[in-house]
Design a protein around this motif. Structure first.
Motif, PDB file in Angstrom:
ATOM      1  N   MET A  65       5.701  12.824   2.001  1.00 28.13           N
ATOM      2  CA  MET A  65       4.859  11.788   1.402  1.00 28.13           C
ATOM      3  C   MET A  65       5.267  10.433   1.959  1.00 28.13           C
ATOM      4  N   ARG A  66       4.262   9.630   2.276  1.00 30.35           N
ATOM      5  CA  ARG A  66       4.484   8.253   2.709  1.00 30.35           C
ATOM      6  C   ARG A  66       3.615   7.341   1.872  1.00 30.35           C
ATOM      7  N   GLY A  67       3.972   6.066   1.886  1.00 29.24           N
ATOM      8  CA  GLY A  67       3.155   5.070   1.215  1.00 29.24           C
ATOM      9  C   GLY A  67       2.469   4.183   2.238  1.00 29.24           C
ATOM     10  N   TYR A  68       1.272   3.762   1.894  1.00 35.95           N
ATOM     11  CA  TYR A  68       0.553   2.817   2.743  1.00 35.95           C
ATOM     12  C   TYR A  68       0.061   1.690   1.848  1.00 35.95           C
ATOM     13  N   LEU A  69       0.475   0.479   2.178  1.00 41.47           N
ATOM     14  CA  LEU A  69       0.111  -0.714   1.416  1.00 41.47           C
ATOM     15  C   LEU A  69      -1.172  -1.285   2.005  1.00 41.47           C
ATOM     16  N   LEU A  70      -2.143  -1.550   1.158  1.00 42.53           N
ATOM     17  CA  LEU A  70      -3.415  -2.074   1.643  1.00 42.53           C
ATOM     18  C   LEU A  70      -4.104  -2.912   0.581  1.00 42.53           C
ATOM     19  N   ASN A  71      -5.127  -3.594   1.020  1.00 41.05           N
ATOM     20  CA  ASN A  71      -5.986  -4.391   0.127  1.00 41.05           C
ATOM     21  C   ASN A  71      -5.204  -5.397  -0.707  1.00 41.05           C
ATOM     22  N   VAL A  72      -4.269  -6.064  -0.072  1.00 41.93           N
ATOM     23  CA  VAL A  72      -3.533  -7.136  -0.746  1.00 41.93           C
ATOM     24  C   VAL A  72      -4.419  -8.375  -0.705  1.00 41.93           C
ATOM     25  N   TYR A  73      -4.774  -8.867  -1.881  1.00 39.63           N
ATOM     26  CA  TYR A  73      -5.698 -10.009  -1.945  1.00 39.63           C
ATOM     27  C   TYR A  73      -5.398 -10.859  -3.175  1.00 39.63           C
ATOM     28  N   THR A  74      -5.449 -12.168  -2.982  1.00 41.81           N
ATOM     29  CA  THR A  74      -5.303 -13.126  -4.080  1.00 41.81           C
ATOM     30  C   THR A  74      -6.447 -14.117  -3.996  1.00 41.81           C
ATOM     31  N   HIS A  75      -7.101 -14.364  -5.124  1.00 40.56           N
ATOM     32  CA  HIS A  75      -8.158 -15.377  -5.159  1.00 40.56           C
ATOM     33  C   HIS A  75      -7.579 -16.709  -4.690  1.00 40.56           C
ATOM     34  N   PRO A  76      -8.337 -17.465  -3.893  1.00 38.40           N
ATOM     35  CA  PRO A  76      -7.807 -18.709  -3.295  1.00 38.40           C
ATOM     36  C   PRO A  76      -7.145 -19.669  -4.283  1.00 38.40           C
ATOM     37  N   GLU A  77      -7.705 -19.849  -5.460  1.00 37.46           N
ATOM     38  CA  GLU A  77      -7.135 -20.814  -6.405  1.00 37.46           C
ATOM     39  C   GLU A  77      -5.828 -20.337  -7.044  1.00 37.46           C
ATOM     40  N   HIS A  78      -5.446 -19.079  -6.781  1.00 33.05           N
ATOM     41  CA  HIS A  78      -4.200 -18.539  -7.345  1.00 33.05           C
ATOM     42  C   HIS A  78      -3.158 -18.258  -6.270  1.00 33.05           C
ATOM     43  N   ARG A  79      -3.432 -18.673  -5.053  1.00 34.39           N
ATOM     44  CA  ARG A  79      -2.484 -18.449  -3.955  1.00 34.39           C
ATOM     45  C   ARG A  79      -1.304 -19.415  -4.039  1.00 34.39           C
ATOM     46  N   ARG A  80      -0.229 -19.051  -3.333  1.00 37.57           N
ATOM     47  CA  ARG A  80       0.995 -19.850  -3.262  1.00 37.57           C
ATOM     48  C   ARG A  80       1.739 -19.898  -4.605  1.00 37.57           C
ATOM     49  N   LYS A  81       1.532 -18.891  -5.433  1.00 39.53           N
ATOM     50  CA  LYS A  81       2.227 -18.798  -6.719  1.00 39.53           C
ATOM     51  C   LYS A  81       3.134 -17.574  -6.785  1.00 39.53           C
ATOM     52  N   CYS A 116       7.091   3.155  -4.940  1.00 39.71           N
ATOM     53  CA  CYS A 116       7.546   4.051  -3.865  1.00 39.71           C
ATOM     54  C   CYS A 116       8.972   4.534  -4.142  1.00 39.71           C
ATOM     55  N   ARG A 117       9.833   3.602  -4.527  1.00 42.00           N
ATOM     56  CA  ARG A 117      11.219   3.992  -4.850  1.00 42.00           C
ATOM     57  C   ARG A 117      11.239   4.989  -6.010  1.00 42.00           C
ATOM     58  N   ARG A 118      10.426   4.733  -7.023  1.00 43.19           N
ATOM     59  CA  ARG A 118      10.360   5.629  -8.184  1.00 43.19           C
ATOM     60  C   ARG A 118       9.945   7.040  -7.766  1.00 43.19           C
ATOM     61  N   ARG A 119       9.064   7.111  -6.789  1.00 39.88           N
ATOM     62  CA  ARG A 119       8.566   8.401  -6.300  1.00 39.88           C
ATOM     63  C   ARG A 119       9.432   8.953  -5.158  1.00 39.88           C
ATOM     64  N   LYS A 120      10.504   8.250  -4.826  1.00 36.49           N
ATOM     65  CA  LYS A 120      11.425   8.638  -3.750  1.00 36.49           C
ATOM     66  C   LYS A 120      10.721   8.657  -2.385  1.00 36.49           C
ATOM     67  N   ILE A 121       9.771   7.760  -2.210  1.00 40.73           N
ATOM     68  CA  ILE A 121       9.092   7.588  -0.923  1.00 40.73           C
ATOM     69  C   ILE A 121       9.859   6.525  -0.148  1.00 40.73           C
ATOM     70  N   LYS A 122      10.335   6.882   1.029  1.00 44.13           N
ATOM     71  CA  LYS A 122      11.142   5.955   1.823  1.00 44.13           C
ATOM     72  C   LYS A 122      10.316   5.130   2.798  1.00 44.13           C
ATOM     73  N   ALA A 123       9.256   5.699   3.339  1.00 40.49           N
ATOM     74  CA  ALA A 123       8.476   5.019   4.381  1.00 40.49           C
ATOM     75  C   ALA A 123       7.214   4.403   3.780  1.00 40.49           C
TER      76      ALA A 123
END
Length: 160
Positions: A91-107, A121-128
């Motif tokens: 099992m591997r993890g893939y990070l995707l669809n990271v999005y922040t509305h413009p007025e909430h960025r830099r927080k 991922c750590r909880r599921r013992k996924i290393k990659a």
């Protein structure tokens, strides 16, 4: 007294499908790909796909809310992967669809959401855990320890 950090976090549910597809489109749009995308076709294909993945438990989205409104998200796709040199786990993890509305960025919301994905991922013992970073997101991912790899890609059937 006003709360110093007015955000709460939760996992997405099937009731959040429209938000997830909107975040996906806005993310691509922010990277300059919006004009190249057929939003109707993407929506038509993405909603049933993500719904099926969520129901199967292979797609999790961590959301940040303010006053009951979703303002940021980050998804984790769990990928069945052959055991190899990085990890013997299938099992591997893939990070995707990271999005922040413009007025909430830099927080720090994106970083907190990515931390939640990494904790899952750590909880599921996924290393990659891998991702494709935008130029804007790359510095944050590097600070978290992500490294460039040698991945290559071809789009078969694409017009040149």
């Amino acid at each position: 007294m006003k709360n110093a950090f007015p955000y709460t976090f939760r996992l997405a549910t099937l009731n959040d499908l429209e938000t997830l597809v909107t975040h996906r489109f806005e993310m691509f749009s922010d990277m300059g790909m919006g004009e190249k995308m057929d939003i109707a076709a993407m929506r038509k294909a993405f909603i049933p796909w993500v719904k099926a993945q969520m129901e199967a438990g292979t797609y999790l989205t961590f959301l940040a809310e303010q006053d009951g409104q979703v303002v940021a998200g980050a998804a984790l796709m769990l990928v069945n992967w052959p055991p190899g040199h990085l990890d013997a786990s299938p099992m591997r993890g893939y990070l995707l669809n990271v999005y922040t509305h413009p007025e909430h960025r830099r927080k720090g919301l994106a970083r907190m959401l990515v931390d939640q994905v990494m904790d899952e991922c750590r909880r599921r013992k996924i290393k990659a855990l891998s991702l494709h970073a935008s130029e804007h997101g790359r510095p944050m991912y590097e600070k978290l320890g992500f490294q460039n790899t040698n991945e290559m890609r071809i789009i078969l059937g694409a017009e040149t």
